[in-house]
Design a protein around this motif. Structure first.
Motif, PDB file in Angstrom:
ATOM      1  N   GLU A 900     -71.523  63.285 -82.254  1.00  0.00           N
ATOM      2  CA  GLU A 900     -71.364  61.847 -82.395  1.00  0.00           C
ATOM      3  C   GLU A 900     -69.907  61.460 -82.122  1.00  0.00           C
ATOM      4  O   GLU A 900     -69.000  62.282 -82.241  1.00  0.00           O
ATOM      5  CB  GLU A 900     -71.753  61.396 -83.812  1.00  0.00           C
ATOM      6  N   PHE A 901     -69.688  60.202 -81.815  1.00  0.00           N
ATOM      7  CA  PHE A 901     -68.334  59.744 -81.511  1.00  0.00           C
ATOM      8  C   PHE A 901     -68.247  58.265 -81.834  1.00  0.00           C
ATOM      9  O   PHE A 901     -69.252  57.581 -82.014  1.00  0.00           O
ATOM     10  CB  PHE A 901     -68.001  59.987 -80.023  1.00  0.00           C
ATOM     11  N   TYR A 902     -66.986  57.779 -81.966  1.00  0.00           N
ATOM     12  CA  TYR A 902     -66.745  56.351 -82.137  1.00  0.00           C
ATOM     13  C   TYR A 902     -65.748  55.910 -81.069  1.00  0.00           C
ATOM     14  O   TYR A 902     -65.124  56.738 -80.390  1.00  0.00           O
ATOM     15  CB  TYR A 902     -66.237  56.021 -83.539  1.00  0.00           C
ATOM     16  N   GLN A 905     -62.104  57.258 -80.907  1.00  0.00           N
ATOM     17  CA  GLN A 905     -62.073  58.686 -80.557  1.00  0.00           C
ATOM     18  C   GLN A 905     -62.309  58.854 -79.059  1.00  0.00           C
ATOM     19  O   GLN A 905     -61.634  59.649 -78.398  1.00  0.00           O
ATOM     20  CB  GLN A 905     -63.151  59.402 -81.375  1.00  0.00           C
ATOM     21  N   SER A 932     -76.877  54.260 -82.155  1.00  0.00           N
ATOM     22  CA  SER A 932     -75.691  54.034 -82.989  1.00  0.00           C
ATOM     23  C   SER A 932     -76.097  53.993 -84.451  1.00  0.00           C
ATOM     24  O   SER A 932     -77.252  53.730 -84.787  1.00  0.00           O
ATOM     25  CB  SER A 932     -75.007  52.719 -82.602  1.00  0.00           C
ATOM     26  N   GLU A 935     -71.006  54.197 -90.364  1.00  0.00           N
ATOM     27  CA  GLU A 935     -70.452  55.305 -91.138  1.00  0.00           C
ATOM     28  C   GLU A 935     -70.981  55.257 -92.567  1.00  0.00           C
ATOM     29  O   GLU A 935     -71.086  54.187 -93.175  1.00  0.00           O
ATOM     30  CB  GLU A 935     -68.922  55.189 -91.147  1.00  0.00           C
ATOM     31  N   SER A 939     -67.959  59.180 -96.193  1.00  0.00           N
ATOM     32  CA  SER A 939     -66.907  59.272 -95.172  1.00  0.00           C
ATOM     33  C   SER A 939     -66.019  58.042 -95.183  1.00  0.00           C
ATOM     34  O   SER A 939     -64.801  58.131 -95.022  1.00  0.00           O
ATOM     35  CB  SER A 939     -67.553  59.455 -93.787  1.00  0.00           C
ATOM     36  N   ARG A 954     -66.683  52.733 -89.421  1.00  0.00           N
ATOM     37  CA  ARG A 954     -66.776  53.139 -88.019  1.00  0.00           C
ATOM     38  C   ARG A 954     -68.230  53.044 -87.542  1.00  0.00           C
ATOM     39  O   ARG A 954     -69.170  53.204 -88.328  1.00  0.00           O
ATOM     40  CB  ARG A 954     -66.293  54.575 -87.860  1.00  0.00           C
ATOM     41  N   TYR A 956     -70.716  54.920 -85.193  1.00  0.00           N
ATOM     42  CA  TYR A 956     -70.879  56.180 -84.470  1.00  0.00           C
ATOM     43  C   TYR A 956     -71.990  56.037 -83.421  1.00  0.00           C
ATOM     44  O   TYR A 956     -73.051  55.460 -83.689  1.00  0.00           O
ATOM     45  CB  TYR A 956     -71.231  57.312 -85.440  1.00  0.00           C
ATOM     46  N   TYR A 957     -71.762  56.588 -82.228  1.00  0.00           N
ATOM     47  CA  TYR A 957     -72.729  56.598 -81.134  1.00  0.00           C
ATOM     48  C   TYR A 957     -73.143  58.047 -80.849  1.00  0.00           C
ATOM     49  O   TYR A 957     -72.397  58.995 -81.121  1.00  0.00           O
ATOM     50  CB  TYR A 957     -72.128  56.001 -79.858  1.00  0.00           C
TER      51      TYR A 957
END
Length: 992
Positions: A900-902, A905, A932, A935, A939, A954, A956-957
């Motif tokens: 996963e990423f945001y 990042q 998506s 968060e 976290s 955040r 996340y995708y």
């Protein structure tokens, strides 16, 4: 009313010892055979309705005049009057008590002490004083007698009605209750008589304030030794009405006043310990002590208590008071006081207090565990403002010293009390009292205002370090370097500022930054510390501040207290050096080993010299020492002798002095010696040089070749002669220096003279104006459109006016009036001839024909719109248009397809701006390529900085399986298309 200038009395009466002024005036009137009213009128005084006003309202000037006219010594009447503000109280009778025997022995003359509210017994005859007339029970001497000279002295002068004769009862024959010698009430009366006037006023005020509360607290058991007459009067007072028919408090009888004064004496006359014990016993009778003011005492009485008695009550209530109130009221000390409005103001005391408590007092007061040192120092400093303040809003007071301090004051006090460090609170009060009494030689408020935020520059810090044999550390431009820590150290040394405050320019940026700063301060050598102190003293001198660099209150400010922390001398510096420096133990480990606090170890390390590591041959310190040696050897006299007169080269001088040549050159330049970087100058005739360069326009290289020297030598000689040099390189070409004839139009001369490609820009402008757009003109000229834009902008800048109006869709560009004039000038035969001479045949492009212009016009008026995207055959996601940034994004997503990423990042990995990434990610999510989620709480909360909220969550995708297939397809499709173009040999257009 003044009696100045009146006549001297012919018949006089001496003032008896202890006599009141009203009694003496009455005796004086009787001696002169006139009424008291007439005597007062003769003396220029008004006749008051109440006798009491005669001895409480006369001014000092009036008394001096009376003494002169009556033949008394100056100041004698001061003993016969009371101060106008003497506290009588509402329960005091407006008349006078009396002793029948004393009245008989003094022939009807009245004592001043009989008027006092707490005079209840005669210590001469051991009798209880009378409160009223034995016949009419009226208050003696309530109203001013008018015809007293017609009646004998010592009788009751009270009249039943106006104009009636006085009662006439003989007061000297009244019977009184005798008291045995040594009776406690007589001792109490003797103590009251022995007080000075100021003490008597204070005690009288306190007795009046305590009376109602004592009456509630005393029980029958307390009156065992009281005579029956006293006890009956006490019971009558307790059970009878407390107010008169008019609503005023009933006067207190002599018996009741004696009982109250006797039981109040232990609270007023004994030592603090005995008085506090007596107050505690009385307070416990109404239940456990749970508040500051005793139960049963009225607030108006509580506020009138004297400061000393207030302090005793506060010390009794100290165990039940909150920590803030204990400090504010000083109830934990022998100086407990109730705050007064005219007490010390926080702003005045704040000038003498740093925002961080002094290091030595921090050591003496900080507990071994439970609180951070920096927080403790900041909180204890603001707590020094609390003692003696009237407001209970602590933040309103403490904000005057440190408004950005978190609300940890209560927590700090709880830690102090929880560690059984009760002596820390008295120490705060004693330190505040010391500052109020003695002040401080340092005005921290002024320093916080005047000391610069960056007190030492990088160059000064580097010089200081090199002078003390240490490395300055860090690189220029580094975010946190030793130079920044040195600025912080100096600023705290001078101002005592709290660097936890984010508003400070030098504030700590993170806990790690604070740790690095503490490490920096511990690694300073003694030479560096002394150099920094000397530098700080210089700052104060420049600011015209005559103060020591640092100061702390002396230890005797808290004499008599057993402070929780150790003294600095309680630890052996040799042991600290062995544990921390030699063995490399942590500060906490060394503190445990020496049974002390980490603060103690840190303070000790500041007095231990830390030897810096040896400097390498290529270190900055070695370079500084080398330059310092050069400054000592290479002086102006040395260079004048060896270099100028002796004509030695700098290379030879460097070899002889064993110094690098570049160091010798730097020192020579710093001194201001002219350095010859080539052979010494030749003798060249200035007139010949001017003719060759200015008149004949010869280049410096030609002149140098003829003169047998270097080109640079000729250039320097021209500069010394003040001749402006022509620009080197291309600027010396003929085309750059040539000028056109005045017959050539001005705009063409402006575009060509002094430029390299002016004719080419004019030629292309002429062709471009024949086309509808720059894009079609660029295609015809085989150059990039951006090149034409740049060239035409330069052309407009040289001429100083716009030459054409830019086109838009469906609207071709067209020349302005200035541009049309330029095109007409280019068509002139002699101008065109000059253009063909300046441009090479390969550079000239023929004007476009009619067919070429027609095709260009058609291309401009026909807009191409992209067709719809063809869906994927076997991938159930929506297809999107792929641009260069999208390709970069898809490559990164395939490289990290399992994670996963945001957006932030992804921006860091790809270098793409987050503002352009977010809409593309939403587009991919809508097309089914991505999923998506927000968060989770764990976290989100874990990222919260200390003392602040966590901020936004955040998003996340994650790449879906179908999205992964679609991304792979698009990348492969673009790669195959690129290979086809390369195989076809496509080349980009040439840019002229």
């Amino acid at each position: 009313m003044s009696t100045t200038g009146g006549r001297v009395l012919p018949l006089r009466v001496p003032l008896l010892p202890g006599e009141s002024l009203d009694s003496w005036l009455e005796a004086l009137a009787r001696r002169n055979g006139i009424s008291l009213r007439s005597m007062l009128a003769f003396l220029g005084l008004r006749t008051p309705s109440y006798t009491r006003r005669l001895y409480t309202t006369l001014t000092a000037g009036t008394l001096r005049d009376l003494e002169e006219r009556a033949g008394l010594r100056p100041g004698q009447l001061d003993e016969a009057v009371l101060a106008p503000d003497f506290p009588f109280g509402p329960m005091q009778a407006p008349g006078s008590r009396y002793c029948p025997r004393c009245l008989a022995e003094r022939e009807g003359r009245w004592l001043l002490t009989w008027w006092l509210p707490w005079t209840f017994a005669c210590t001469t005859h051991h009798l209880l004083l009378h409160d009223g007339c034995p016949a009419c029970d009226a208050l003696p001497r309530l109203k001013t007698p008018t015809r007293s000279h017609d009646f004998p002295a010592g009788i009751c002068t009270t009249r039943a009605s106006r104009g009636a004769d006085p009662c006439g009862a003989d007061l000297t024959s009244a019977t009184s209750t005798p008291l045995p010698a040594g009776h406690p009430l007589l001792d109490t009366q003797q103590w009251l008589h022995g007080l000075s006037p100021d003490q008597a006023a204070t005690v009288s005020s306190d007795l009046l304030a305590l009376a109602a509360w004592l009456a509630r607290c005393l029980t029958e058991a307390d009156l065992d030794s009281t005579p029956p007459e006293f006890l009956s009067a006490w019971r009558e007072r307790r059970t009878g009405p407390v107010t008169s028919p008019t609503g005023r408090p009933r006067p207190t009888s002599a018996a009741v006043a004696g009982i109250l004064a006797h039981h109040a004496r232990p609270l007023l006359d004994t030592s603090d310990i005995a008085a506090i014990d007596a107050i505690r016993r009385l307070r416990h009778r109404s239940g456990p002590i749970s508040r500051m003011m005793p139960a049963g005492m009225f607030f108006e009485n509580w506020t009138t208590l004297s400061p000393g008695l207030h302090g005793r009550f506060l010390r009794v209530a100290d165990p039940v008071l909150g920590a803030m109130d204990r400090v504010r009221l000083r109830s934990c000390t022998t100086r407990a006081r109730f705050p007064r409005r005219q007490g010390p103001q926080p702003a005045a005391r704040a000038r003498h207090i740093p925002q961080l408590l002094w290091p030595t007092w921090t050591l003496r007061l900080i507990p071994r565990q439970g609180i951070k040192e920096s927080l403790f120092r900041a909180v204890m400093s603001v707590l020094l403002l609390l003692p003696g303040q009237t407001t209970r809003n602590a933040r309103k007071v403490t904000d005057q010293l440190n408004p950005h301090l978190p609300t940890y004051t209560t927590r700090t006090l709880q830690v102090l009390l929880g560690n059984e460090h009760d002596q820390a609170l008295p120490a705060l009060c004693y330190l505040a009292d010391y500052l109020d009494e003695h002040g401080s030689p340092i005005d921290y408020q002024r320093r916080r205002r005047l000391v610069p935020a960056e007190p030492i520059s990088r160059e000064e810090w580097t010089e200081l370090c090199f002078a003390t044999g240490t490395h300055p550390g860090g690189k220029p431009g580094a975010p946190i370097s030793r130079h920044v820590h040195a600025q912080r150290h100096l600023h705290q040394l001078l101002t005592g500022s709290d660097l936890n405050n984010p508003q400070q320019p030098l504030a700590w940026r993170s806990p790690a930054d604070r740790s690095r700063h503490l490490t920096f301060t511990l690694t300073l050598t003694l030479a560096q510390r002394q150099a920094l102190r000397d530098y700080a003293a210089g700052i104060l001198e420049r600011l015209d501040i005559d103060e020591p660099v640092t100061w702390e209150p002396p230890e005797d400010a808290c004499t008599g207290l057993t402070l929780p922390g150790p003294r600095f001398t309680d630890v052996d510096l040799t042991d600290v050096r062995r544990l921390v420096v030699t063995e490399g133990r942590r500060i906490t480990e060394a503190a445990d080993a020496l049974n002390t606090t980490p603060t103690h170890i840190r303070l000790a390390l500041e007095h231990i010299d830390h030897q810096p590591p040896p400097a390498g041959p290529n270190s900055p310190l070695a370079a500084w020492r080398l330059r310092q040696r050069a400054r000592d050897l290479i002086t102006r006299e040395f260079l004048e002798r060896e270099y100028v007169t002796g004509r030695k080269t700098l290379t030879v001088i460097a070899a002889e002095t064993d110094l690098p040549r570049h160091v010798v050159v730097e020192q020579a330049e710093a001194i201001g010696i002219t350095i010859y970087r080539s052979p010494r100058p030749l003798a060249i005739d200035a007139a010949w040089l001017r003719e060759q360069y200015l008149t004949r326009k010869r280049s410096t290289s030609d002149i140098a070749h003829e003169a047998g020297t270097e080109d640079e030598t000729i250039r320097r000689r021209l500069q010394r002669l003040g001749i402006p040099l022509r620009a080197p390189g291309v600027h010396s070409r003929t085309i750059m220096t040539a000028t056109l004839d005045r017959t050539v139009p001005r705009d063409i001369r402006a575009a060509v003279e002094g430029t390299l490609h002016g004719w080419l820009r004019l030629h292309r402008f002429e062709i471009a104006m024949a086309f509808p757009t720059l894009d079609t003109a660029a295609g015809y000229l085989q150059v990039h459109q951006s090149a034409l834009v740049t060239q035409f902008q330069r052309l407009e800048r040289d001429i100083g006016h716009p030459l054409f109006e830019r086109g838009a869709f469906g609207k071709p560009h067209r020349p302005t009036s200035r541009g049309k004039a330029l095109l007409r000038a280019l068509n002139k035969p002699h101008v065109r001839k000059l253009m063909h001479q300046a441009l090479a045949p390969t550079t000239l492009t023929p004007m476009p024909d009619t067919n070429t212009l027609a095709r260009a016009t058609t291309d401009v008026t026909t807009r191409r719109t992209p067709g719809p995207l063809t869906p994927f055959d076997d991938i159930p996601v929506e297809r999107i248009r792929i641009r260069a940034e999208t390709l970069t994004l898809l490559r990164d997503l395939l490289d990290h397809h399992d994670a996963e990423f945001y957006a932030a990042q992804l921006s860091t990995r790809t270098g793409l701006r987050q503002s352009s990434l977010s809409p593309r990610l939403r587009q991919l999510e809508q097309a089914g390529w991505l999923t998506s989620r927000l968060e989770d709480d764990t976290s989100w909360l874990s990222r919260a900085p200390e003392g602040r909220g966590p901020g936004r969550r955040r998003l996340y995708y994650a790449l879906t399986p179908d999205g992964r297939r679609a991304a792979t397809h698009e990348l492969q499709h673009r790669a195959s298309g690129r290979r086809k173009r390369q195989n076809a040999g496509t080349q980009p257009a040439t840019n002229h």
